[in-house]
Design an enzyme around this catalytic site. Structure first.
Site, PDB file in Angstrom:
ATOM      1  N   GLY A  36      21.416 -41.705  -3.933  1.00  0.00           N
ATOM      2  CA  GLY A  36      19.986 -41.493  -4.086  1.00  0.00           C
ATOM      3  C   GLY A  36      19.228 -41.197  -2.817  1.00  0.00           C
ATOM      4  N   HIS A  66      18.613 -46.468 -10.116  1.00  0.00           N
ATOM      5  CA  HIS A  66      18.570 -46.526  -8.652  1.00  0.00           C
ATOM      6  C   HIS A  66      18.455 -47.970  -8.173  1.00  0.00           C
ATOM      7  CE1 HIS A  66      16.395 -46.515  -4.735  1.00  0.00           C
ATOM      8  NE2 HIS A  66      17.247 -45.548  -4.461  1.00  0.00           N
ATOM      9  N   ARG A  95      33.515 -41.440  -7.250  1.00  0.00           N
ATOM     10  CA  ARG A  95      33.455 -42.006  -5.903  1.00  0.00           C
ATOM     11  C   ARG A  95      33.792 -43.485  -6.016  1.00  0.00           C
ATOM     12  NH1 ARG A  95      26.904 -41.391  -5.252  1.00  0.00           N
ATOM     13  NH2 ARG A  95      26.297 -42.818  -6.919  1.00  0.00           N
ATOM     14  N   SER A 152      35.342 -70.932  26.390  1.00  0.00           N
ATOM     15  CA  SER A 152      34.679 -70.522  25.160  1.00  0.00           C
ATOM     16  C   SER A 152      33.535 -69.599  25.553  1.00  0.00           C
ATOM     17  CB  SER A 152      34.152 -71.723  24.376  1.00  0.00           C
ATOM     18  OG  SER A 152      33.533 -71.294  23.176  1.00  0.00           O
ATOM     19  N   MET A 203      19.678 -38.636  -0.588  1.00  0.00           N
ATOM     20  CA  MET A 203      19.445 -37.225  -0.264  1.00  0.00           C
ATOM     21  C   MET A 203      19.151 -36.459  -1.554  1.00  0.00           C
ATOM     22  SD  MET A 203      22.195 -36.686   2.803  1.00  0.00           S
ATOM     23  CE  MET A 203      23.550 -37.413   1.899  1.00  0.00           C
ATOM     24  N   ARG A 212      23.758 -30.187  -4.940  1.00  0.00           N
ATOM     25  CA  ARG A 212      23.758 -31.629  -4.676  1.00  0.00           C
ATOM     26  C   ARG A 212      24.279 -31.909  -3.277  1.00  0.00           C
ATOM     27  NH1 ARG A 212      25.509 -31.513 -10.232  1.00  0.00           N
ATOM     28  NH2 ARG A 212      24.275 -32.894 -11.580  1.00  0.00           N
ATOM     29  N   CYS A 258      32.138 -68.519  20.744  1.00  0.00           N
ATOM     30  CA  CYS A 258      31.316 -69.385  19.887  1.00  0.00           C
ATOM     31  C   CYS A 258      29.893 -68.869  19.722  1.00  0.00           C
ATOM     32  CB  CYS A 258      31.297 -70.811  20.431  1.00  0.00           C
ATOM     33  SG  CYS A 258      30.556 -70.974  22.064  1.00  0.00           S
ATOM     34  N   TYR A 269      40.780 -68.008  19.113  1.00  0.00           N
ATOM     35  CA  TYR A 269      39.977 -68.341  17.934  1.00  0.00           C
ATOM     36  C   TYR A 269      38.575 -67.760  18.071  1.00  0.00           C
ATOM     37  CZ  TYR A 269      37.582 -71.940  20.704  1.00  0.00           C
ATOM     38  OH  TYR A 269      36.835 -72.594  21.649  1.00  0.00           O
ATOM     39  N   LYS A 313      31.676 -36.384  -2.158  1.00  0.00           N
ATOM     40  CA  LYS A 313      31.538 -35.733  -3.464  1.00  0.00           C
ATOM     41  C   LYS A 313      32.358 -34.454  -3.516  1.00  0.00           C
ATOM     42  CE  LYS A 313      27.601 -36.010  -5.408  1.00  0.00           C
ATOM     43  NZ  LYS A 313      26.156 -35.884  -5.694  1.00  0.00           N
TER      44      LYS A 313
END
Length: 873
Positions: free
Chosen positions: A105, A455, A339, A763, A107, A96, A830, A850, A26
């Site tokens: 929302g 919210h 934001r 694997s 803090m 803020r 895997c 992979y 912010k």
């Protein structure tokens, strides 16, 4: 001296948008907007480093912060022409929070600081007494709740009582005398609750408010949010001290929240809401139902055009969809925040693809822009449009999706029931940040109040949770045990269904259908596939799963678990007879019965994966998992074997193990009971032969599990290769068959070079490798892992995301040493980690060929692999 404060005012700013770690998102964006010439109320940002210092030293401010705050306040006074605490023309301030990563929302915020009985008169100097008293009661309520610990509901009860006494329904309908009386009641409530009068010194108010924001960094809701969203490594929150602008000054004033594009669908259309004569928390809290932003010109002519101009500037500058907050004070527009906007998975894909088409992003940037986990929302069912719907009420479609579950009225109940495996719908009058745990646990969220930017809506969209907000026909009883939904009564545990795309709320359970993927999704996947170097396979045990995974872009099967086939109702009896057999004749008869079924399974899977590799893991789990535990099943098994029930029970007892996961399973089973693996290998060759005769390209790979010593692997490979000529002759299969192993025992990773002399592929079974390597039982240590993550001992659950410092090092070392011994060694993963983006990035780093994951995670893996490749450039 360390610099703690950074001023932004009159087109100049000490900071800029690149300093989010220091100024918070912010604060950095306020400085950046100021530099861009966008109208921003003057203010200053106290750095995240100051928060870390204050929190780390028990609330003591670091040297210099007091002086820098006063110096910065003087600059704000100079920019506004008003003085903080001045009786005639007071400057009021907002305080803020603002961390480097958006935590909407979570803090604290406090508005109208600087008001007391004296400055109130100066604020009302132009005769607007109602506005002054309304601002004062808001300050007392916010400070009372956030700073002084007075229950928020106590203030709400007094406010509701005042409205009832006045015969009105809206806060804005209370006149100045009634608001003055309400302020006195608020002050009395503070005195009764805390034993101290409400602080009237403006500078004391400011310091208390700043401390409250610092302290809100470690509130349970903020900590929980960071855990749920995997936010780590931040110093703390910045604090933004800013001159107040008033959306509640009168009918020419307003406040609103907007998105530069639709956060639910991604449509390139300005989207948002506003409230006339209100302050910002009214929109977010959902206390009043706001109006669509398209209607703002009806009360403030020309305002929509100004907002659209700023919207275009911000999107061009940030190259992303923005979530903006604004206030109009007596016809003059101010931007309070911008934001990166939270969005649904479908919206994320559409925005990235369309921004690339518009030239705002390159294709590489578009691929990097979408969170792979957000794709999950595109891949799950929606309600069947042909199904009957018993629609009880309709609210606002706040977050898309389909959700069915049992009604609960509190966040705590939602978490408890979900923890027992139940699907729940959290039903609330309105949600608050304290509900974050229950909102995360719920399948869907339904609120009686609030709009599209409340919210509930914002948090649900960020989580990808279905949400219907502002359902006016929902009324929850005071005891929070039941509710009225339209003409129906809802009790805890009742089933309802939510359609987050239409806002419909339905009684009962509504069936679902498979999702339809958009052209934007296909285009993004095309870009991702062109950039990734990792292959993407799937874990699939049935032809249906294989077909689905292939539709999602799988390039083969990395794990086909044959034991899952054995649990089918028409096979489990033969499996049990095979296990309990006390002679070769009985065992061979049971295996002969299983062979056709196993062969048929492989034909279906090979057909579904024609032209692609299929890695079949031979039987892995301990035999006891297949044995019956209920008396009726044991009696049936005894009868089929011609045994007494006592004989079956004794044999089951003989096969039981103290620690079966480390007992006779995997390759140990194949060595001690070789005919089991013989049957499976025969089924693979015969299925491959059938498919080859049908013109299907088959590429089988046989994987031997749980190898810990190269001699184990050599024993089984030798047996298979010895049988291979006859198997090829009888099956007619002439194509290649690779033989490899699953690296899941730490010793196998440590001796990978020796094992690779026999194995043609590795694997990594990272589920068991993590379990054995970290000494954690997957089935028993869930609470311990959760506690460790909460306390920061583990950064994340190691079964969800690969541990880079321990298990990851085993994977990297085994890959390197295995390839040193066999240059053409093919290596994959895997375990469940194969669908986790952070783990996929490690696989890219380690040079694997992979990853393999469940069918619905294949698109996630494709995108994550592309992002890993781009970041590795």
């Amino acid at each position: 001296m360390t610099r703690w404060t950074y001023v932004f005012a009159l087109g100049q700013a000490d900071g800029d948008g690149s300093q989010k770690q220091l100024l918070g998102g912010k604060g950095a964006n306020l400085a950046e907007m100021t530099r861009l010439g966008i109208p921003v109320p003057p203010g200053l940002t106290i750095s995240t480093e100051a928060c870390a210092s204050v929190v780390g030293h028990g609330g003591t401010w670091p040297d210099g912060l007091d002086i820098q705050l006063e110096e910065g306040l003087a600059k704000i006074e100079q920019a506004t022409g008003r003085r903080f605490g001045d009786a005639a023309d007071p400057l009021l301030l907002s305080v803020r929070s603002g961390a480097a990563v958006s935590m909407p929302g979570m803090m604290d915020t406090i508005l109208n600081l600087g008001l007391n009985d004296t400055t109130l008169k100066g604020l009302a100097r132009d005769g607007n007494e109602r506005f002054a008293w309304d601002s004062y009661r808001r300050l007392i309520q916010m400070m009372g709740d956030v700073v002084l610990g007075v229950d928020h509901e106590r203030f709400e009860e007094l406010l509701e009582s005042a409205k009832r006494a006045a015969g009105v329904t809206l806060d804005t309908e209370l006149d100045a005398p009634r608001l003055e009386k309400l302020v006195e009641r608020y002050k009395q409530l503070v005195l009764e609750s805390t034993g101290r009068p409400f602080p009237d010194d403006p500078h004391e108010q400011l310091r208390l408010a700043i401390n409250a924001v610092f302290n809100s960094w470690n509130t349970p809701r903020a900590v929980k949010y960071r855990q749920l969203n995997d936010i780590r490594g931040l110093a703390g929150t910045a604090v933004n001290v800013q001159s107040m602008v008033f959306g509640n000054l009168g009918d020419r004033s307003a406040t609103g929240v907007c998105f530069t594009r639709n956060p639910s669908t991604g449509e390139n259309r300005f989207y948002g809401e506003f409230l006339q004569n209100a302050q910002g928390e009214d929109v977010v809290a959902g206390i009043r139902t706001p109006r669509p932003i398209d209607e703002i010109d009806a009360i403030l002519p020309g305002m929509l055009g100004q907002l659209l101009e700023i919207k275009d500037v911000l999107e061009r500058h940030y190259k992303d969809m923005q979530d903006i907050e604004f206030t109009v004070e007596d016809g003059r527009l101010y931007m309070l925040q911008t934001r990166t906007g939270k969005r649904t998975g479908p919206a994320a894909v559409r925005i990235a693809v369309e921004m690339a088409a518009e030239g705002l992003l390159t294709e590489d940037e578009a691929v990097l822009r979408v969170d792979p986990k957000a794709l999950d929302q595109l891949l799950h069912p929606a309600f069947d449009p042909t199904a009957d719907r018993n629609v009880a009420a309709t609210g606002l479609p706040a977050s898309p999706g389909a959700a069915t579950g049992q009604v609960v009225f509190s966040a705590e109940t939602a978490e408890a029931w979900a923890g027992r495996g139940l699907d729940v719908i959290l039903v609330r009058t309105e949600t608050s940040p304290e509900d974050i745990g229950g909102m995360h646990a719920a399948r869907g969220i339904l609120t009686a109040r609030g709009g599209m930017t409340s919210h509930a809506a914002v948090v649900a969209r960020g989580m990808g949770t279905c949400c219907v907000a502002g359902c006016e026909h929902l009324s929850i009883a005071g005891d929070h045990l039941n509710a009225r939904l339209g003409d129906s009564r809802l009790a805890e545990g009742d089933w309802i269904s939510l359609d987050g795309s239409t806002g419909q709320v339905m009684l009962g359970r509504v069936p679902t259908v498979a999702p339809q993927l958009s052209g934007d999704f296909a285009r993004l996947m095309e870009w991702a596939d062109a950039r990734r170097t990792l292959g993407i396979r799937t874990n699939a045990d049935t032809p249906e799963d294989a077909r689905r995974a292939r539709e999602f872009g799988a390039e083969g099967i990395g794990l086909c678990r044959t034991e899952h086939m054995f649990f089918a109702e028409d096979r489990i009896a033969a499996v049990r007879r095979m296990i309990l057999a006390d002679n070769d004749r009985q065992r061979d008869a049971a295996l002969a019965e299983l062979l056709p079924a196993q062969r048929s399974d492989f034909v279906g899977i090979f057909t579904a994966m024609a032209g692609l590799p299929v890695t079949v893991r031979l039987l892995d789990p301990p035999l006891h998992e297949f044995l019956p535990h209920e008396k009726a099943q044991q009696e049936a098994l005894a009868q089929s074997l011609g045994w007494s029930l006592q004989d079956v029970l004794e044999r089951v007892c003989e096969l039981s193990e103290q620690n079966p996961m480390l007992g006779i399973r995997g390759c140990r089973l194949g060595i001690t009971h070789p005919t089991i693996y013989d049957m499976q290998v025969r089924a693979i060759f015969e299925a491959a032969g059938i498919c080859q005769q049908r013109g299907i390209d088959v590429r089988p790979e046989i994987m031997i599990p749980l190898v810990g010593h190269k001699a184990e692997l050599q024993n089984l490979v030798d047996r298979i290769r010895a049988a291979e000529p006859k198997l090829r002759e009888t099956s007619g299969y002439s194509g290649p068959v690779l033989l490899g192993t699953m690296i899941e025992v730490p010793r196998a990773a440590l001796t990978a070079g020796a094992i690779a002399e026999t194995a043609e592929f590795f694997s990594f079974g990272t589920n068991d490798l993590t379990q054995m390597g970290m000494g954690l039982s997957r089935d028993d240590t869930g609470p311990i892992i959760a506690a460790y993550v909460e306390r920061g001992i583990y950064p994340v659950d190691p079964f969800a995301s690969l541990d880079p410092d321990g298990i990851g090092r085993l994977v990297e070392m085994a890959t390197r040493e295995g390839r040193a011994a066999r240059e053409d060694l093919h290596v994959g993963i895997c375990g469940e980690h194969g669908g986790d983006p952070a783990s996929i990035a490690l696989c890219q780093q380690y040079g694997l060929d992979y990853v393999s994951c469940s069918p619905f995670r294949v698109p996630i893996a494709r995108l994550a692999a592309a992002q890993a490749a781009l970041r590795a450039r």
